[in-house]
Design a protein around this motif. Structure first.
Motif, PDB file in Angstrom:
ATOM      1  N   GLY A 152      58.608 -23.474 -49.616  1.00 29.84           N
ATOM      2  CA  GLY A 152      59.252 -22.299 -50.199  1.00 29.84           C
ATOM      3  C   GLY A 152      58.353 -21.074 -50.169  1.00 29.84           C
ATOM      4  O   GLY A 152      58.584 -20.107 -50.896  1.00 29.84           O
ATOM      5  N   GLY A 153      57.327 -21.110 -49.323  1.00 30.02           N
ATOM      6  CA  GLY A 153      56.338 -20.042 -49.274  1.00 30.02           C
ATOM      7  C   GLY A 153      56.881 -18.686 -48.879  1.00 30.02           C
ATOM      8  O   GLY A 153      56.370 -17.663 -49.350  1.00 30.02           O
ATOM      9  N   ASP A 154      57.900 -18.657 -48.031  1.00 27.76           N
ATOM     10  CA  ASP A 154      58.468 -17.362 -47.632  1.00 27.76           C
ATOM     11  C   ASP A 154      59.005 -16.615 -48.851  1.00 27.76           C
ATOM     12  O   ASP A 154      58.732 -15.429 -49.032  1.00 27.76           O
ATOM     13  CB  ASP A 154      59.588 -17.539 -46.599  1.00 27.76           C
ATOM     14  N   ARG A 155      59.747 -17.323 -49.683  1.00 23.35           N
ATOM     15  CA  ARG A 155      60.321 -16.708 -50.883  1.00 23.35           C
ATOM     16  C   ARG A 155      59.211 -16.226 -51.818  1.00 23.35           C
ATOM     17  O   ARG A 155      59.260 -15.107 -52.337  1.00 23.35           O
ATOM     18  CB  ARG A 155      61.235 -17.715 -51.589  1.00 23.35           C
ATOM     19  N   LEU A 156      58.197 -17.069 -52.031  1.00 23.33           N
ATOM     20  CA  LEU A 156      57.085 -16.687 -52.900  1.00 23.33           C
ATOM     21  C   LEU A 156      56.346 -15.458 -52.363  1.00 23.33           C
ATOM     22  O   LEU A 156      56.067 -14.515 -53.105  1.00 23.33           O
ATOM     23  CB  LEU A 156      56.095 -17.845 -53.034  1.00 23.33           C
ATOM     24  N   ALA A 157      56.029 -15.481 -51.075  1.00 28.39           N
ATOM     25  CA  ALA A 157      55.299 -14.360 -50.471  1.00 28.39           C
ATOM     26  C   ALA A 157      56.121 -13.078 -50.531  1.00 28.39           C
ATOM     27  O   ALA A 157      55.586 -12.009 -50.846  1.00 28.39           O
ATOM     28  CB  ALA A 157      54.910 -14.696 -49.035  1.00 28.39           C
ATOM     29  N   ASP A 158      57.403 -13.179 -50.242  1.00 29.36           N
ATOM     30  CA  ASP A 158      58.263 -11.990 -50.289  1.00 29.36           C
ATOM     31  C   ASP A 158      58.288 -11.378 -51.685  1.00 29.36           C
ATOM     32  O   ASP A 158      58.255 -10.152 -51.837  1.00 29.36           O
ATOM     33  CB  ASP A 158      59.687 -12.334 -49.847  1.00 29.36           C
ATOM     34  N   LYS A 159      58.346 -12.223 -52.717  1.00 27.96           N
ATOM     35  CA  LYS A 159      58.359 -11.717 -54.090  1.00 27.96           C
ATOM     36  C   LYS A 159      57.047 -10.997 -54.413  1.00 27.96           C
ATOM     37  O   LYS A 159      57.045  -9.915 -54.992  1.00 27.96           O
ATOM     38  CB  LYS A 159      58.584 -12.865 -55.073  1.00 27.96           C
ATOM     39  N   GLU A 160      55.923 -11.601 -54.017  1.00 33.78           N
ATOM     40  CA  GLU A 160      54.626 -10.986 -54.303  1.00 33.78           C
ATOM     41  C   GLU A 160      54.466  -9.661 -53.561  1.00 33.78           C
ATOM     42  O   GLU A 160      53.941  -8.692 -54.112  1.00 33.78           O
ATOM     43  CB  GLU A 160      53.484 -11.950 -53.949  1.00 33.78           C
ATOM     44  N   ILE A 161      54.908  -9.603 -52.319  1.00 38.19           N
ATOM     45  CA  ILE A 161      54.834  -8.354 -51.545  1.00 38.19           C
ATOM     46  C   ILE A 161      55.715  -7.280 -52.172  1.00 38.19           C
ATOM     47  O   ILE A 161      55.321  -6.110 -52.240  1.00 38.19           O
ATOM     48  CB  ILE A 161      55.191  -8.613 -50.070  1.00 38.19           C
ATOM     49  N   ALA A 162      56.881  -7.664 -52.684  1.00 36.98           N
ATOM     50  CA  ALA A 162      57.749  -6.702 -53.373  1.00 36.98           C
ATOM     51  C   ALA A 162      57.064  -6.173 -54.637  1.00 36.98           C
ATOM     52  O   ALA A 162      57.133  -4.975 -54.937  1.00 36.98           O
ATOM     53  CB  ALA A 162      59.093  -7.347 -53.710  1.00 36.98           C
ATOM     54  N   ASP A 163      56.370  -7.072 -55.359  1.00 40.02           N
ATOM     55  CA  ASP A 163      55.603  -6.629 -56.539  1.00 40.02           C
ATOM     56  C   ASP A 163      54.555  -5.601 -56.127  1.00 40.02           C
ATOM     57  O   ASP A 163      54.378  -4.578 -56.784  1.00 40.02           O
ATOM     58  CB  ASP A 163      54.886  -7.808 -57.198  1.00 40.02           C
ATOM     59  N   HIS A 164      53.842  -5.879 -55.036  1.00 41.40           N
ATOM     60  CA  HIS A 164      52.815  -4.949 -54.553  1.00 41.40           C
ATOM     61  C   HIS A 164      53.415  -3.591 -54.232  1.00 41.40           C
ATOM     62  O   HIS A 164      52.807  -2.555 -54.519  1.00 41.40           O
ATOM     63  CB  HIS A 164      52.143  -5.503 -53.297  1.00 41.40           C
ATOM     64  N   ALA A 165      54.590  -3.574 -53.617  1.00 36.26           N
ATOM     65  CA  ALA A 165      55.226  -2.306 -53.242  1.00 36.26           C
ATOM     66  C   ALA A 165      55.518  -1.460 -54.477  1.00 36.26           C
ATOM     67  O   ALA A 165      55.308  -0.240 -54.467  1.00 36.26           O
ATOM     68  CB  ALA A 165      56.508  -2.570 -52.450  1.00 36.26           C
ATOM     69  N   GLU A 166      55.973  -2.097 -55.546  1.00 32.08           N
ATOM     70  CA  GLU A 166      56.250  -1.362 -56.781  1.00 32.08           C
ATOM     71  C   GLU A 166      54.960  -0.813 -57.393  1.00 32.08           C
ATOM     72  O   GLU A 166      54.913   0.323 -57.847  1.00 32.08           O
ATOM     73  CB  GLU A 166      56.989  -2.260 -57.784  1.00 32.08           C
ATOM     74  N   VAL A 167      53.917  -1.631 -57.394  1.00 30.88           N
ATOM     75  CA  VAL A 167      52.635  -1.179 -57.935  1.00 30.88           C
ATOM     76  C   VAL A 167      52.093  -0.025 -57.106  1.00 30.88           C
ATOM     77  O   VAL A 167      51.567   0.956 -57.655  1.00 30.88           O
ATOM     78  CB  VAL A 167      51.625  -2.353 -58.011  1.00 30.88           C
ATOM     79  N   GLU A 168      52.232  -0.109 -55.790  1.00 30.97           N
ATOM     80  CA  GLU A 168      51.708   0.955 -54.936  1.00 30.97           C
ATOM     81  C   GLU A 168      52.429   2.278 -55.197  1.00 30.97           C
ATOM     82  O   GLU A 168      51.799   3.340 -55.195  1.00 30.97           O
ATOM     83  CB  GLU A 168      51.810   0.558 -53.467  1.00 30.97           C
ATOM     84  N   LYS A 169      53.724   2.227 -55.481  1.00 29.51           N
ATOM     85  CA  LYS A 169      54.456   3.449 -55.834  1.00 29.51           C
ATOM     86  C   LYS A 169      53.913   4.039 -57.143  1.00 29.51           C
ATOM     87  O   LYS A 169      53.748   5.255 -57.258  1.00 29.51           O
ATOM     88  CB  LYS A 169      55.951   3.159 -55.967  1.00 29.51           C
ATOM     89  N   LEU A 170      53.646   3.174 -58.113  1.00 28.21           N
ATOM     90  CA  LEU A 170      53.071   3.653 -59.378  1.00 28.21           C
ATOM     91  C   LEU A 170      51.696   4.271 -59.149  1.00 28.21           C
ATOM     92  O   LEU A 170      51.374   5.315 -59.732  1.00 28.21           O
ATOM     93  CB  LEU A 170      52.955   2.502 -60.376  1.00 28.21           C
ATOM     94  N   LEU A 171      50.878   3.627 -58.317  1.00 33.39           N
ATOM     95  CA  LEU A 171      49.549   4.165 -58.027  1.00 33.39           C
ATOM     96  C   LEU A 171      49.641   5.532 -57.367  1.00 33.39           C
ATOM     97  O   LEU A 171      48.837   6.422 -57.658  1.00 33.39           O
ATOM     98  CB  LEU A 171      48.761   3.200 -57.140  1.00 33.39           C
ATOM     99  N   LYS A 172      50.610   5.714 -56.487  1.00 31.75           N
ATOM    100  CA  LYS A 172      50.788   7.009 -55.827  1.00 31.75           C
ATOM    101  C   LYS A 172      51.180   8.064 -56.858  1.00 31.75           C
ATOM    102  O   LYS A 172      50.687   9.199 -56.806  1.00 31.75           O
ATOM    103  CB  LYS A 172      51.847   6.894 -54.721  1.00 31.75           C
ATOM    104  N   GLU A 173      52.043   7.703 -57.792  1.00 33.62           N
ATOM    105  CA  GLU A 173      52.423   8.638 -58.864  1.00 33.62           C
ATOM    106  C   GLU A 173      51.216   8.988 -59.731  1.00 33.62           C
ATOM    107  O   GLU A 173      51.012  10.147 -60.082  1.00 33.62           O
ATOM    108  CB  GLU A 173      53.537   8.046 -59.733  1.00 33.62           C
TER     109      GLU A 173
END
Length: 186
Positions: free
Chosen positions: A67-88
């Motif tokens: 089930g690694g694809d699902r886990l990795a996709d979720k973590e990458i999505a979390d990173h994307a949200e954090v990166e938007k906050l960091l840019k703000e």
């Protein structure tokens, strides 16, 4: 960052360092340059950490964990949200009314991400990877962090092979900018 040991020890040490920086931010009563320096330090650490995870940890999760694809996709999505906050946060003055709510959101999101990785993803990877593979991943993550960008790039690719090709160039430019401005030196 760059502590030695297997990938899980390396990344958990990074997590503790970020939590310590969050504690310093929470304890800081005011704004100004001291807060900006801490926000910059958190940003540098989180961006480098995220890039290294996206380049090496999550591909390993996809390869070794059921089930690694699902886990990795979720973590990458979390990173994307954090990166938007960091840019703000990067473009928000420390005395702006929205600074503290943005920091609170960042700390909450990153803390939830850390708990999820350490309680869910890391144990699964540990059970499915050999100690040698975990050690090699640790080496790869340390190398990636040393070349990674230090500023948020929310539109940059976050999966191989594009992220492995573009991140070192962005990292070089970011480190040059940091050197010129003195960012991250406090």
């Amino acid at each position: 960052m760059g502590h030695g040991g297997n990938v899980l020890n390396e990344l958990m040490t990074d997590h503790r360092e970020v939590e310590e920086l969050f504690g310093r931010i929470e304890a800081m009563p005011g704004a100004g340059q001291e807060l900006r320096d801490l926000v910059d330090e958190v940003t540098i650490e989180l961006v480098r950490h995220s890039v290294a995870e996206e380049q090496y940890l999550y591909p390993a999760v996809r390869k070794y964990v059921e089930g690694g694809d699902r886990l990795a996709d979720k973590e990458i999505a979390d990173h994307a949200e954090v990166e938007k906050l960091l840019k703000e946060l990067e473009k928000t003055e420390t005395d702006a009314p929205r600074m503290r709510p943005l920091l609170r959101q960042l700390m909450d999101d990153v803390s939830a991400h850390i708990r999820d990785e350490e309680d869910n993803l890391f144990p699964k990877l540990s059970r499915s990877c050999s100690p040698e593979a975990l050690d090699e991943l640790g080496d790869q993550v340390r190398r990636a962090k040393s070349m990674a960008p230090t500023r948020p790039h929310p539109s940059a690719p976050d999966t191989p092979p594009a992220n492995k090709l573009l991140a070192p160039g962005a990292g070089l430019v970011d480190r040059a900018r940091d050197f010129v401005t003195g960012r991250g030196k406090s």
